[in-house]
Design a protein around this motif. Structure first.
Motif, short mmCIF file in Angstrom:
data_model
loop_
_atom_site.label_atom_id
_atom_site.label_comp_id
_atom_site.label_asym_id
_atom_site.label_seq_id
_atom_site.Cartn_x
_atom_site.Cartn_y
_atom_site.Cartn_z
N ASP A 1 0.87 -1.18 0.00
CA ASP A 1 0.00 0.00 0.00
C ASP A 1 0.90 1.22 0.00
N GLY A 2 1.28 1.65 -1.20
CA GLY A 2 2.30 2.69 -1.33
C GLY A 2 1.81 4.09 -1.04
N PRO A 3 2.75 5.02 -0.89
CA PRO A 3 2.40 6.41 -0.58
C PRO A 3 2.08 7.21 -1.84
N LYS B 1 6.48 5.19 -9.27
CA LYS B 1 7.41 4.07 -9.31
C LYS B 1 7.76 3.56 -7.91
N GLN B 2 7.42 4.36 -6.90
CA GLN B 2 7.67 3.95 -5.52
C GLN B 2 6.38 3.57 -4.79
N CYS B 3 5.28 3.62 -5.51
CA CYS B 3 3.98 3.36 -4.90
C CYS B 3 3.59 1.90 -5.13
N LYS B 4 3.69 1.09 -4.11
CA LYS B 4 3.27 -0.30 -4.22
C LYS B 4 1.75 -0.38 -4.32
N LEU B 5 1.27 -1.30 -5.14
CA LEU B 5 -0.15 -1.58 -5.27
C LEU B 5 -0.41 -3.00 -4.75
N ALA B 6 -1.69 -3.32 -4.58
CA ALA B 6 -2.04 -4.64 -4.04
C ALA B 6 -3.11 -5.29 -4.92
N ARG B 7 -2.65 -6.07 -5.88
CA ARG B 7 -3.51 -6.80 -6.81
C ARG B 7 -4.60 -5.90 -7.40
#
Length: 368
Positions: free
Chosen positions: A324-326, A331-337
């Protein structure tokens, strides 16, 4: 003006590591709705303070609002221009009830995607009920327009309401107003003539198989047709979930052209030739005004962009790791499926970041 290829810097590593692209284009990502906590709350208040429950399909409605469906929340919700969120369909319970009555009192069973027709009515794929449903936006009455509620593969040539689907996932209208349905469990795309109400199989054979480049639309197998959209020229684009590929259906030539994904599962090839890239369960596709395809690669938790002119593919959002990115650097923002994606008229990209329980928006840095 420099083209995209001259703006991309690629960094290579050995031993099978992914090739990560750094684009000179400046993008920013932010949370448009949701707190990151799964649940249901917030109606009547700011969408950014609301709890969401697995947002999937997202779209801008003819009223200017952003609409999305909640897969495990069993609801359809609306975000007004002032950022206020409300629920427009679904009581939150799982089921198949409510036809002929108010949409807010209806039950769904894992709704996947929503679309509007030219008259402004809302359509939803009710996946585990194996149907497509319609909400009349003048009366807010819900009805089933395709599918019997029982899984199967029958009904071609007859009324769509009497046909059977098997876990339909994605829908989209063509320029003539006819509705296309990704009938993924049957490995076909179905077409509903909205004037006559009759259904037919548009593509696929009913069995999973390879889709060779340049093959005819009729009689060629598909492997998990998951998500569809139309480009400005009226051609249909498809992402295949099990096939891990992207195809363009040239309706004039009546042929299928392979555009991205080698067919193997993985996470490599960023900034390189799109046909050689390895994808991992792509589950959403949306076309932009330039004819580029934006792709949700769900199992790698990333968003890619296929460049039509260059034939390349570029990582736009995510790191390849689930999270759960900021806000800020995509490119630094993680996503979740993630699952849903929509490209707005100004180039902004809305993402149903499903297991982060957020709707996010990716904007060019110059966008206001």
């Amino acid at each position: 003006m420099m083209n995209l290829s001259s703006l991309v810097l690629a960094f290579f590593c050995i031993f099978g590591c992914p090739v990560i692209a750094v684009s000179a284009e400046a993008w920013t990502i932010s949370s448009y709705a949701g707190t990151g906590t799964q649940g249901f709350s917030g109606d009547g208040g700011p969408a950014t303070l609301a709890k969401l429950d697995n947002p999937f399909g997202v779209i801008r409605g003819p009223d200017g609002a952003i609409w999305f469906c909640e897969y495990t929340g069993q609801r359809i919700r609306r975000i007004a221009a002032d950022g206020t969120i409300t629920t427009v369909a679904g009581n939150g319970k799982k089921g198949f009830t409510g036809d002929g009555g108010p949409a807010l009192e209806a039950t769904f069973n894992l709704p996947h995607e929503i679309r509007f027709d030219a008259s402004g009515n809302l359509f939803a794929v009710d996946m585990m009920n194996h149907v497509v449903r319609k909400i009349d936006m003048k009366t807010n009455v819900i009805s089933t327009i395709a599918g019997t509620g029982t899984a199967g593969y029958q009904g071609d040539g007859g009324p769509a309401i009497s046909a059977q689907f098997k876990q339909p996932h994605s829908i989209q209208f063509d320029s003539k107003g006819d509705l296309y349905v990704c009938d993924i469990g049957n490995h076909v795309i179905r077409k509903i003539d909205m004037k006559t109400g009759k259904i037919s199989t548009f593509a696929g054979t009913g069995k999973a198989g390879p889709t060779p480049d340049g093959s005819p639309i009729k009689g060629t197998p598909l492997n998990g047709p998951r998500s569809i959209d139309f480009d400005a020229n009226g051609n249909l684009w498809l992402a295949t979930r099990e096939g891990n590929q992207v195809f363009q259906f040239d309706l004039s030539a009546e042929k299928i052209f392979h555009k991205a994904g080698s067919g193997k599962k993985g996470f490599t090839g960023q900034a390189g030739p799109a046909k050689q890239a390895l994808l991992n369960g792509p589950k959403g596709i949306a076309m932009d005004a330039a004819g580029n395809a934006w792709l949700v690669d769900s199992e790698s938790s990333t968003i890619w962009r296929f460049n039509r002119e260059q034939g390349t593919i570029e990582l736009m959002v995510g790191t390849g790791q689930k999270g759960d990115g900021p806000d800020g650097d995509p490119k630094q923002c993680k996503l979740a499926r993630p699952h849903g994606i929509f490209v707005d008229a100004d180039g902004s990209v809305f993402i149903g970041d499903s297991e982060s329980h957020r709707v996010r928006v990716l904007r060019p840095a110059t966008s206001k």
